[in-house]
Design a protein around this motif. Structure first.
Motif, PDB file in Angstrom:
ATOM      1  N   SER A 176       7.744   5.585  -8.932  1.00 52.92           N
ATOM      2  CA  SER A 176       7.875   4.432  -9.845  1.00 52.92           C
ATOM      3  C   SER A 176       6.746   3.440  -9.552  1.00 52.92           C
ATOM      4  O   SER A 176       6.103   3.495  -8.494  1.00 52.92           O
ATOM      5  CB  SER A 176       9.239   3.769  -9.577  1.00 52.92           C
ATOM      6  OG  SER A 176       9.357   2.539 -10.246  1.00 52.92           O
ATOM      7  N   ILE A 184       3.937   0.790  -8.764  1.00 57.16           N
ATOM      8  CA  ILE A 184       2.578   0.796  -8.207  1.00 57.16           C
ATOM      9  C   ILE A 184       2.256   2.154  -7.589  1.00 57.16           C
ATOM     10  O   ILE A 184       1.158   2.693  -7.772  1.00 57.16           O
ATOM     11  CB  ILE A 184       2.437  -0.347  -7.164  1.00 57.16           C
ATOM     12  CG1 ILE A 184       2.468  -1.710  -7.884  1.00 57.16           C
ATOM     13  CG2 ILE A 184       1.167  -0.178  -6.332  1.00 57.16           C
ATOM     14  CD1 ILE A 184       2.592  -2.916  -6.964  1.00 57.16           C
ATOM     15  N   ASP A 201       9.245  10.061  -2.420  1.00 59.65           N
ATOM     16  CA  ASP A 201      10.186   9.041  -2.882  1.00 59.65           C
ATOM     17  C   ASP A 201      11.600   9.469  -2.498  1.00 59.65           C
ATOM     18  O   ASP A 201      11.872  10.648  -2.306  1.00 59.65           O
ATOM     19  CB  ASP A 201      10.090   8.856  -4.403  1.00 59.65           C
ATOM     20  CG  ASP A 201      10.461   7.438  -4.833  1.00 59.65           C
ATOM     21  OD1 ASP A 201       9.552   6.687  -5.250  1.00 59.65           O
ATOM     22  OD2 ASP A 201      11.657   7.078  -4.734  1.00 59.65           O
ATOM     23  N   ASN A 207       3.710   2.427   0.727  1.00 60.42           N
ATOM     24  CA  ASN A 207       3.961   1.590  -0.445  1.00 60.42           C
ATOM     25  C   ASN A 207       5.447   1.328  -0.716  1.00 60.42           C
ATOM     26  O   ASN A 207       5.791   0.362  -1.381  1.00 60.42           O
ATOM     27  CB  ASN A 207       3.296   2.291  -1.652  1.00 60.42           C
ATOM     28  CG  ASN A 207       3.625   1.658  -2.957  1.00 60.42           C
ATOM     29  OD1 ASN A 207       3.100   0.602  -3.277  1.00 60.42           O
ATOM     30  ND2 ASN A 207       4.517   2.272  -3.733  1.00 60.42           N
ATOM     31  N   TYR A 231      11.438 -10.334   3.247  1.00 61.94           N
ATOM     32  CA  TYR A 231      10.274  -9.731   2.565  1.00 61.94           C
ATOM     33  C   TYR A 231       8.989 -10.383   3.062  1.00 61.94           C
ATOM     34  O   TYR A 231       8.003  -9.707   3.361  1.00 61.94           O
ATOM     35  CB  TYR A 231      10.453  -9.929   1.057  1.00 61.94           C
ATOM     36  CG  TYR A 231       9.429  -9.224   0.188  1.00 61.94           C
ATOM     37  CD1 TYR A 231       9.430  -7.842   0.060  1.00 61.94           C
ATOM     38  CD2 TYR A 231       8.478  -9.950  -0.531  1.00 61.94           C
ATOM     39  CE1 TYR A 231       8.506  -7.202  -0.764  1.00 61.94           C
ATOM     40  CE2 TYR A 231       7.559  -9.319  -1.360  1.00 61.94           C
ATOM     41  CZ  TYR A 231       7.577  -7.941  -1.476  1.00 61.94           C
ATOM     42  OH  TYR A 231       6.659  -7.303  -2.280  1.00 61.94           O
ATOM     43  N   ILE A 270       3.830  -8.071 -10.389  1.00 62.59           N
ATOM     44  CA  ILE A 270       3.354  -6.938 -11.193  1.00 62.59           C
ATOM     45  C   ILE A 270       4.511  -6.446 -12.065  1.00 62.59           C
ATOM     46  O   ILE A 270       5.665  -6.380 -11.600  1.00 62.59           O
ATOM     47  CB  ILE A 270       2.869  -5.790 -10.270  1.00 62.59           C
ATOM     48  CG1 ILE A 270       1.849  -6.296  -9.237  1.00 62.59           C
ATOM     49  CG2 ILE A 270       2.286  -4.625 -11.086  1.00 62.59           C
ATOM     50  CD1 ILE A 270       0.581  -6.895  -9.806  1.00 62.59           C
ATOM     51  N   THR A 297       6.409  -4.020 -12.766  1.00 63.11           N
ATOM     52  CA  THR A 297       7.018  -2.724 -12.407  1.00 63.11           C
ATOM     53  C   THR A 297       8.530  -2.834 -12.678  1.00 63.11           C
ATOM     54  O   THR A 297       9.039  -3.940 -12.924  1.00 63.11           O
ATOM     55  CB  THR A 297       6.749  -2.388 -10.930  1.00 63.11           C
ATOM     56  OG1 THR A 297       7.318  -3.414 -10.128  1.00 63.11           O
ATOM     57  CG2 THR A 297       5.252  -2.270 -10.642  1.00 63.11           C
TER      58      THR A 297
END
Ligand SMILES: NC(=O)c1ccc[n+]([C@@H]2O[C@H](COP(=O)([O-])OP(=O)(O)OC[C@H]3O[C@@H](n4cnc5c(N)ncnc54)[C@H](O)[C@@H]3O)[C@@H](O)[C@H]2O)c1
Length: 263
Positions: free
Chosen positions: A15, A17, A36, A89, A154, A187, A189
């Motif tokens: 999914s 990026i 993933d 990522n 985060y 972004i 997404t």
């Protein structure tokens, strides 16, 4: 082609990026391992790459589990014979003010978004050192450079990713392995697009805060990752590249012209 004959592994590439990066790498000639948790998303990305005559394999792994990280790197090296590029990522995050975060949420955020980046890097270094060649690219964030209300865990992992990138860069600089990070701003997404559907006013405020007045596209981050992963970045290591429509360049001060960014 900019990645001809390269073997690349991208985590969280079912999914967003990671998906854009996997497709971009494949288009540039790399054989790609799409990793993933989500089998459906990962398999879809692989079949789309193959549909355009690219080379890709799906490997399901939870990068929060170190054994599965070892196995995914092992899969890349056994299936394709080596590993040239690692793109860390994948992410999990918990939200809430620092005083309200749970230990469980904090721990899982660190496991998936920081420990996994280090451990995959460690395993990849083992595979890259004998050939004295490798490029590691980490997805950090502008949230690793400053704080966001309600995103403390985060912010902590992304700041950790930035400094892990620096130390990896310097320690392996004479051994042929480069390590860099990309720091995206907001972004478009699936997570942010879902939020836009549920709470359009919040994402409206986010757009307003970005000097370019829009969200970034996943492809705009994949373009940066491609550069950092390719030999074009041969003298770039331990660095981060901010790609955020100007967000991080702003002090946060309101416009003194009194009429907003459009003036
Ligand atoms: N979208 C943004 O605004 C934004 C901004 C800055 C940084 N980032 C970073 O970009 C990266 C990708 O985010 P995205 O927006 O593309 O999200 P996304 O949700 O579209 O993609 C993330 C993928 O990671 C996978 N994943 C989650 N946990 C996993 C695990 N434990 N093991 C394996 N895979 C797992 C998910 O299944 C998903 O396919 C993240 O590191 C995120 O922090 C995103």
């Amino acid at each position: 082609m900019r990645l001809e004959n390269k073997v690349a592994l991208i985590t969280g590439s079912g999914s967003g990026i990671g998906e854009a990066t996997a497709k971009t790498f494949a288009r540039e000639g790399a054989a790609v391992v799409v990793v993933d948790l989500d089998e459906k998303g990962g398999s879809r990305v692989v079949s789309e790459i193959r549909g355009r005559s690219g080379t890709a394999e799906f490997y399901r792994a939870d990068v929060g589990n170190p054994r599965e990280v070892e196995a995914m790197i092992g899969f890349a090296t056994s299936h394709f014979g080596r590993l040239d590029i690692l793109h860390n990522n994948a992410v999990f995050t918990t939200a809430g003010h620092v005083g309200d975060l749970t230990l469980e949420g904090w721990q899982k955020t660190l496991d998936v978004g920081l420990t996994a980046y280090w451990y995959a890097t460690k395993c990849a270094i083992g595979a890259m050192l004998p050939r004295k060649y490798g490029a590691i690219v980490n997805t950090a964030s502008v949230s690793g450079l400053a704080g966001d209300y309600g995103l403390g865990a985060y912010n902590a992992i992304k700041a950790g990713v930035v400094n892990l990138t620096r130390v990896t860069g310097i320690e392996y600089a004479r051994k042929g392995i480069r390590c860099n990070a990309v720091c995206p701003g907001p972004i478009g997404t699936p997570p942010l697009l879902r939020m836009e559907k549920a709470r359009p006013e919040i994402v409206g405020r986010v757009r307003e805060a970005i000097p370019m007045g829009r969200l970034g596209e996943p492809q705009e981050i994949a373009n940066v990752v491609l550069f950092l992963a390719s030999d074009e970045a041969s003298f770039v290591t331990g660095a981060y590249v901010v790609a955020d429509g100007g967000l991080w360049a702003h002090t946060g001060m309101p416009s003194l012209s009194g009429t907003g960014p459009e003036w």
